[in-house]
Design an enzyme around this catalytic site. Structure first.
Site, PDB file in Angstrom:
ATOM      1  N   ASN A 231      12.057  43.565  -4.449  1.00 34.41           N
ATOM      2  CA  ASN A 231      12.867  42.537  -5.071  1.00 34.41           C
ATOM      3  C   ASN A 231      13.560  42.848  -6.226  1.00 34.41           C
ATOM      4  O   ASN A 231      12.967  43.305  -7.192  1.00 34.41           O
ATOM      5  CB  ASN A 231      12.221  41.205  -4.658  1.00 34.41           C
ATOM      6  CG  ASN A 231      11.143  40.907  -5.756  1.00 34.41           C
ATOM      7  OD1 ASN A 231       9.892  41.369  -5.346  1.00 34.41           O
ATOM      8  ND2 ASN A 231      11.170  40.631  -6.817  1.00 34.41           N
TER       9      ASN A 231
ATOM     10  N   GLU B 116      -8.030  48.108  -2.431  1.00 33.75           N
ATOM     11  CA  GLU B 116      -6.629  48.531  -1.622  1.00 33.75           C
ATOM     12  C   GLU B 116      -6.614  50.003  -1.628  1.00 33.75           C
ATOM     13  O   GLU B 116      -5.760  50.638  -1.197  1.00 33.75           O
ATOM     14  CB  GLU B 116      -5.423  47.935  -2.183  1.00 33.75           C
ATOM     15  CG  GLU B 116      -5.331  46.494  -2.103  1.00 33.75           C
ATOM     16  CD  GLU B 116      -4.144  45.787  -2.582  1.00 33.75           C
ATOM     17  OE1 GLU B 116      -3.158  46.508  -2.981  1.00 33.75           O
ATOM     18  OE2 GLU B 116      -3.955  44.528  -2.531  1.00 33.75           O
TER      19      GLU B 116
ATOM     20  N   GLU C 175       8.654  41.070 -10.715  1.00 33.71           N
ATOM     21  CA  GLU C 175       8.402  39.762 -10.939  1.00 33.71           C
ATOM     22  C   GLU C 175       8.597  39.388 -12.207  1.00 33.71           C
ATOM     23  O   GLU C 175       8.409  38.212 -12.559  1.00 33.71           O
ATOM     24  CB  GLU C 175       7.261  39.141 -10.222  1.00 33.71           C
ATOM     25  CG  GLU C 175       7.078  39.164  -8.699  1.00 33.71           C
ATOM     26  CD  GLU C 175       7.212  40.317  -8.124  1.00 33.71           C
ATOM     27  OE1 GLU C 175       7.947  40.450  -6.963  1.00 33.71           O
ATOM     28  OE2 GLU C 175       6.507  41.231  -8.305  1.00 33.71           O
TER      29      GLU C 175
ATOM     30  N   GLY D   9       6.291  45.641 -11.278  1.00 35.29           N
ATOM     31  CA  GLY D   9       6.985  44.583 -12.459  1.00 35.29           C
ATOM     32  C   GLY D   9       8.396  43.821 -11.646  1.00 35.29           C
ATOM     33  O   GLY D   9       8.862  43.369 -12.725  1.00 35.29           O
TER      34      GLY D   9
ATOM     35  N   ASP E 130      12.278  37.107  -1.972  1.00 37.39           N
ATOM     36  CA  ASP E 130      11.078  37.978  -2.287  1.00 37.39           C
ATOM     37  C   ASP E 130      10.812  38.717  -1.171  1.00 37.39           C
ATOM     38  O   ASP E 130       9.382  38.895  -0.834  1.00 37.39           O
ATOM     39  CB  ASP E 130       9.973  37.031  -2.877  1.00 37.39           C
ATOM     40  CG  ASP E 130       9.022  38.073  -3.486  1.00 37.39           C
ATOM     41  OD1 ASP E 130       9.345  39.089  -4.122  1.00 37.39           O
ATOM     42  OD2 ASP E 130       7.894  37.606  -3.563  1.00 37.39           O
TER      43      ASP E 130
ATOM     44  N   TRP F 130       2.822  45.396   1.708  1.00 38.43           N
ATOM     45  CA  TRP F 130       3.049  47.079   1.207  1.00 38.43           C
ATOM     46  C   TRP F 130       2.217  47.641   2.184  1.00 38.43           C
ATOM     47  O   TRP F 130       2.119  48.995   2.127  1.00 38.43           O
ATOM     48  CB  TRP F 130       2.213  46.984  -0.037  1.00 38.43           C
ATOM     49  CG  TRP F 130       0.644  46.185  -0.014  1.00 38.43           C
ATOM     50  CD1 TRP F 130       0.565  45.108  -0.452  1.00 38.43           C
ATOM     51  CD2 TRP F 130      -0.495  47.058   0.031  1.00 38.43           C
ATOM     52  NE1 TRP F 130      -0.745  44.643  -0.405  1.00 38.43           N
ATOM     53  CE2 TRP F 130      -1.292  45.832   0.031  1.00 38.43           C
ATOM     54  CE3 TRP F 130      -0.847  48.269   0.676  1.00 38.43           C
ATOM     55  CZ2 TRP F 130      -2.714  46.248   0.170  1.00 38.43           C
ATOM     56  CZ3 TRP F 130      -2.153  48.438   0.810  1.00 38.43           C
ATOM     57  CH2 TRP F 130      -3.161  47.505   0.593  1.00 38.43           C
TER      58      TRP F 130
ATOM     59  N   ARG G 287      -4.106  51.851  -5.756  1.00 41.31           N
ATOM     60  CA  ARG G 287      -4.278  52.305  -4.348  1.00 41.31           C
ATOM     61  C   ARG G 287      -4.853  53.686  -4.119  1.00 41.31           C
ATOM     62  O   ARG G 287      -4.480  54.206  -3.017  1.00 41.31           O
ATOM     63  CB  ARG G 287      -2.873  51.881  -3.787  1.00 41.31           C
ATOM     64  CG  ARG G 287      -2.607  50.389  -3.711  1.00 41.31           C
ATOM     65  CD  ARG G 287      -1.346  50.114  -2.824  1.00 41.31           C
ATOM     66  NE  ARG G 287      -1.143  48.544  -2.971  1.00 41.31           N
ATOM     67  CZ  ARG G 287      -0.372  47.957  -3.741  1.00 41.31           C
ATOM     68  NH1 ARG G 287       0.473  48.627  -4.408  1.00 41.31           N
ATOM     69  NH2 ARG G 287      -0.258  46.556  -3.629  1.00 41.31           N
TER      70      ARG G 287
END
Length: 560
Positions: free
Chosen positions: A288, A88, A200, A198, A331, A407, A138
């Protein structure tokens, strides 16, 4: 002084980090100055910022490659890395040298014209890494004679640009609690700014600023405030749709449990912040809340999750925020980096603006000075059963948890006044489950699942930001994730998970060229010019999150 709990280690204190020298770096490589970073958006020769400039327009000023000749675009070289995993990265190019990253925090320096390797750095990972959506990185930031990279084990490292030698590393946060770093940092005024993943895992999100010379922590802005995260008990989303909240019940829950859940409320920052140099302001979007789908343990609006946030560059102090979805149960993070661009207000006057492409499938246009929403675009993907609440058996709602605009960075062309957004369409069911905080482990509070019987696809969409109208769209066979590049030559570049890398007419959306790269093109392309020739570079390594075909290559294209 270092902040409490933060230690910067010199290279000789770090065991196991390895740099392999392949060839001597050419003398042409020069330190990158702050002035060069400030003017990066107008520099045809280089690509000095992950998204092109501090404004993050991903608009390259080079004009050599055009709709009239792009059909002749051919590969110049293919550079293969040692890591066969999702890519990515947005490469940085300075003085004809390209710096690129891979999954698991490898960094390469190569000749940007021939692909000749100069050095290869392999980060020594700590004993614990906890990360969502793949072991991605990235990109790096460049300043002076140093590169800066965030790591999966939640460190910030500084490397020498000429040799790849590790100069220092700083622990950003505790990976055992679910923290990791995949974003490309941004360097400004001697500060390295980086956010955290993080959301999640029950972390408390942040953006931190470190001294570019020493790695010392300068300030921290927490995306979850100590108090006030209940917000205004908003009942509607940013476009005015009722979110079916039981606010009275949430207020009872808050009174019963108190407010200490801010410590595990999530709010990761996935992508590089934008910087307004004149106003000394940092802009970023926040992901989220935790747990993703089970809201009973986090009553309130859950500030500043799912929000666009502005803070002071010098101090990290809060300026303003705008929340797109309060008390998110689906989410639908704000993840794609914001873009700073002048916009037309409701009276037609040009004002300083900021735009963001949401997982919701809308592009939002804001006043940069106070964050208020001026307009939002037409929906770029289907909106069905919006804000249907998750159930124990699973409830269908569109958009699914991946978006919309994930993203993937958008691009903006000042000539067409269009923003170009890579969208994905994945119908999903949302299943909720009461799960206690697991201590830094995955904490979804249920599950979101694709529906095998329903078609998944992608759509590259051009939106006029002054009207919100969709100008054109191009539907793709697979969901789009990875990002967009626009050029002053009148082109838009975007890749697909099936390996196709394409060029489109920026004004009309007509497909003009494509090339099969052999693995998923799920990274944003960059443009640079060396000795009068314009090059387009893009990574083809596939994607873990959507399970697209893996590879290990960066492909570079130019005209014959």
């Amino acid at each position: 002084m270092l902040a409490p709990g933060v230690t910067a280690l010199a290279a000789d204190e770090i065991q196991g980090a390895a740099t392999t020298q392949a060839a001597s770096m050419p003398d042409a490589l020069r330190p990158v100055t702050q002035q060069q970073l400030d003017l990066a958006g107008g520099n045809q020769a280089a690509w000095l910022q992950p998204n092109g400039s501090y404004t993050e327009t991903r608009f390259a000023p080079a004009t050599q490659i055009t709709p009239a000749n792009v059909s002749k675009l051919r590969p110049v070289f293919v550079f293969q890395t040692a890591v066969m995993e999702s890519m990515e990265t947005a490469p940085i190019v300075s003085n004809g040298v390209m710096f690129l990253t891979t999954s698991y925090n490898h960094v390469y320096a190569i000749d940007a014209v021939t692909g000749k390797e100069y050095w290869h750095y392999k980060h020594k990972m700590g004993s614990v890494t906890t990360y969502c959506c793949g072991p991605n990185n990235r990109g790096v930031a460049i300043f002076g004679d140093r590169l800066y990279m965030g790591t999966l084990d939640s460190k910030l490292v500084a490397l020498d640009t000429k040799t790849g030698k590790l100069l220092w590393e700083t622990q950003i946060a505790d990976p055992e609690l679910g923290y990791s770093e995949t974003m490309a940092p941004v360097v400004v005024d001697g500060k390295v700014l980086i956010g955290t993943n993080g959301g999640e895992y029950g972390i408390r999100g942040f953006v931190k600023a470190f001294d570019a010379d020493s790695g010392q922590l300068l300030w921290t802005f927490y995306t979850i405030p100590d108090t006030g995260q209940e917000g205004i008990w908003a009942e509607n989303d940013a476009v005015g749709r009722n979110m079916k909240r039981d606010v009275a019940n949430e207020k009872q829950q808050l009174a019963a449990k108190g407010g200490d859940f801010y410590k595990t409320l999530g709010g990761g920052v996935w992508m590089t912040p934008a910087i307004d140099r004149k106003e000394h302001t940092v802009y970023f979007v926040v992901g989220n809340p935790s747990p993703d789908l089970y809201g009973a343990v986090r009553p309130g609006d859950n500030l500043y999750t799912d929000s666009l946030v502005a803070i002071d560059l010098d101090t990290g102090k809060y300026k303003w925020h705008y929340q797109y979805i309060a008390h998110d149960l689906w989410d639908l993070d704000a993840a794609s980096p914001p873009i700073l661009v002048d916009v037309r207000d409701k009276n037609g006057h040009m004002i300083p603006g900021i735009i963001h492409g949401g997982k919701t499938g809308f592009i939002y246009v804001h006043d940069r000075r106070d964050g208020h929403l001026i307009r939002f675009s037409e929906a770029m993907i289907p909106q069905e059963g919006v804000w249907t609440l998750p159930t124990p058996t699973g409830a269908r709602m569109l958009p699914g948890a991946n978006g919309g605009v994930e993203w993937s960075p958008m691009a903006f062309d000042p000539k067409t006044r269009m923003a170009y957004a890579a969208n994905l369409h994945q119908p999903m069911t949302y299943q909720v489950e009461d799960v206690a905080y697991p201590g830094g482990k995955l904490w979804l509070g249920g599950a979101f699942k694709t529906i095998p019987s329903e078609e998944q696809w992608g759509k590259l969409v051009a939106v006029n930001i002054d009207t919100g109208k969709i100008a054109w769209s191009f539907k793709t066979a697979q969901p789009l994730i990875g990002g967009v590049l626009a050029t002053a030559g009148g082109l838009v570049f975007n890749g697909e998970g099936n390996g196709l890398f394409r060029a489109f007419d920026a004004a009309t959306g007509k497909k003009l060229w494509e090339f099969q790269c052999g693995a998923g093109v799920n990274a944003p392309a960059v443009s640079y010019t060396v000795r009068g020739k314009q090059y387009i570079a893009v990574a083809a390594g596939g994607n873990t999150q959507l399970d697209f075909k893996r590879g290990n290559s960066v492909l570079v294209f130019a005209l014959p």
